[in-house]
Write an enzyme that holds these catalytic residues in place. Structure first.
Site, PDB file in Angstrom:
ATOM      1  CD  GLN A 310      -2.499   1.818   0.428  1.00 51.55           C
ATOM      2  OE1 GLN A 310      -3.037   1.022  -0.338  1.00 51.55           O
ATOM      3  NE2 GLN A 310      -2.661   3.129   0.320  1.00 51.55           N
ATOM      4  CD  GLU A 311       2.508   3.654   3.804  1.00 51.76           C
ATOM      5  OE1 GLU A 311       2.762   4.624   3.071  1.00 51.76           O
ATOM      6  OE2 GLU A 311       1.835   3.767   4.854  1.00 51.76           O
ATOM      7  CB  SER A 312       6.676   1.694  -1.345  1.00 47.38           C
ATOM      8  OG  SER A 312       6.904   0.331  -0.971  1.00 47.38           O
ATOM      9  CE1 TYR A 437      -1.607   3.504   4.472  1.00 43.82           C
ATOM     10  CE2 TYR A 437      -2.417   2.507   6.501  1.00 43.82           C
ATOM     11  CZ  TYR A 437      -1.361   2.849   5.669  1.00 43.82           C
ATOM     12  OH  TYR A 437      -0.073   2.552   6.037  1.00 43.82           O
TER      13      TYR A 437
END
Length: 477
Positions: A310-312, A437
């Protein structure tokens, strides 16, 4: 002298013995003692993501599992599960009197109503024709079905549906297959089978693992899934229907939908195709780092991998315009507080991100159950602990449960609402962001967790379905 003839007349005792033997030979299998007498409810189900499966701990979970457990608990019964591979086997066990109840994603049909006692319904589905998106042209109307090969699991509701179409549309044929629906969907994804039919809830879960599956057309407008019981268990069927219609039953259905389906958003072919490709191409480079971080912190490796995706998208050199960077996208201040000197070093970043998530998780009240506790920890990772505490206090003021992720999904967006945020300690925040998120991470987690389970299983062994839920982190160490 003529030998005396012996006349063999049947005696009364012989007649009684013969009648008893005949009765024993023709008598049906004895009915199970009612659960009110035995204290045990015997239930038939299938091992699948939409019914019953074992999670990583392992613990039994699944939509049907949760509803049955709540129903049985309300009556003071324990549950014994009998698991079968196909719907046909479930119905055979039901007809043979082996179980009190079948909870296996069964469609309520008139033909089944004639054979069994109809229990309560709990989920509305649509039967869908599913093909591979690269096979063109796909059938978009029932009249075009004669142009494709369709296979469906034997003795299923899909067979009944398609038989009516065979009669109505000359040229259309289908084949019944001994494999279950999930296996046939995988065969369609591998282009070993052209098309199959599945319930919409099964399709929603499965497409995330096989994004090339495409719904060609809906075959029904909507039908109920529910429970069935042997035809001599009408009293128990009525008891189950009464419970499902009660406030407790509605609460159980809402909890089931929240737990297993609420995080599955609209199907995004590009996103999920990229995820499945990166599971093969990128994840193996970092898997040992996620496993090592799990061992140190207790945060599950598949959860950490989903968070990092999800982040990168598992890019260790990722940099955002706001200054966060690395595979876990840590801020400069967060990295410094964790002792991470180089955020672009994946080993340091994954270890630091895992410790940060573990800290968010540990600082929540012990009263919060799993999986809500982990979802709230993820929200804190995203929006910050102060804003999460604000939202929890706001939930109390609004009569919501601050320990429930379902309630907090409604309250967190109010941190961006001028009617509410001015009276919170930390003020305005884009509170809708942690909601999306967490849902995206849960969605990724389902796909990544299933892939890791398959990777860890010895060749030739079956892996339990894992597309459903995180039950919480394993203990540290």
């Amino acid at each position: 002298m003529r030998p005396q003839r012996r006349l063999l007349y049947p005696t009364l005792a012989g007649l009684l013995a013969a009648a008893l033997l005949l009765l024993m030979m023709t008598q049906a299998t004895p009915r199970l003692a009612p659960p009110d007498e035995s204290g045990t409810l015997r239930v038939a189900s299938r091992n699948a993501a939409t019914t019953y499966y074992l999670n990583r701990h392992p613990q039994a979970v699944g939509p049907e599992h949760d509803l049955i457990q709540r129903f049985a608990a309300a009556q003071g019964w324990r549950v014994e599960w009998e698991l079968f591979e196909t719907t046909a086997e479930v119905l055979a066990a039901l007809e043979g009197g082996e179980v009190h109840l079948a909870a296996a994603g069964l469609t309520h049909l008139p033909s089944r109503d004639a054979r069994f006692a109809r229990g309560p319904a709990h989920t509305e589905i649509v039967e869908q024709l599913v093909c591979h998106r690269d096979d063109r042209p796909l059938p978009r109307r029932v009249s075009e079905l004669a142009e494709v090969e369709v296979r469906v699991t034997a003795a299923s509701s899909y067979s009944e549906r398609l038989r009516s179409l065979v009669n109505a549309h000359t040229g259309f044929r289908f084949r019944e297959d001994p494999r279950n629906t999930e296996t046939l969907l995988a065969a369609v994804a591998e282009q070993d089978v052209e098309c199959t039919v599945a319930d919409s809830n099964i399709v929603r879960m499965t497409r995330r693992h096989f994004p090339h599956l495409e719904v060609a057309l809906n075959l029904t407008a909507g039908e109920p899934l529910g429970w069935y019981l042997p035809d001599d268990q009408t009293a128990l069927a009525a008891q189950a229907r009464q419970w499902m219609a009660s406030a407790a039953g509605e609460t159980a259905r809402a909890a089931m939908r929240q737990r297993y389906y609420s995080h599955i958003g609209e199907f995004d072919f590009v996103d999920l195709r990229a995820l499945n490709r990166r599971i093969d191409e990128r994840l193996p480079r970092f898997l040992e780092l996620f496993l090592a971080a799990e061992a140190r912190t207790g945060m599950p490796a598949d959860l950490l991998a989903a968070l990092a995706y999800q982040e990168s998208h598992w890019d260790p050199a990722a940099v955002s315009p706001t200054g966060v960077r690395g595979i876990m996208m840590l801020t400069r201040n967060t990295a410094a507080s964790l002792g991470v000197d180089n955020r672009l070093d994946p080993a340091a970043a994954i270890d630091g991100g895992a410790r940060y998530l573990a800290d968010r998780h540990r600082r929540l009240p012990d009263s919060i159950p799993e999986p809500d506790r982990t979802y709230l920890a993820l929200a804190s990772y995203n929006i910050g602990r102060g804003h999460l505490l604000d939202a929890r206090e706001l939930a109390r003021e609004l009569g919501k449960d601050p320990d429930s992720w379902a309630d907090m999904k409604e309250v967190l967006p109010l941190k961006a609402d001028r009617r509410y945020y001015p009276r919170t300690r930390y003020g305005y925040a884009r509170g809708y962001e942690p909601v999306h998120y967490v849902d995206r991470i849960r969605n990724y987690l389902d796909v990544i967790g299933a892939a890791l389970d398959a990777e860890r299983s010895p060749p030739g062994t079956a892996t339990p379905s894992r597309t459903g839920i995180l039950e919480g982190p394993a203990p540290a160490g």
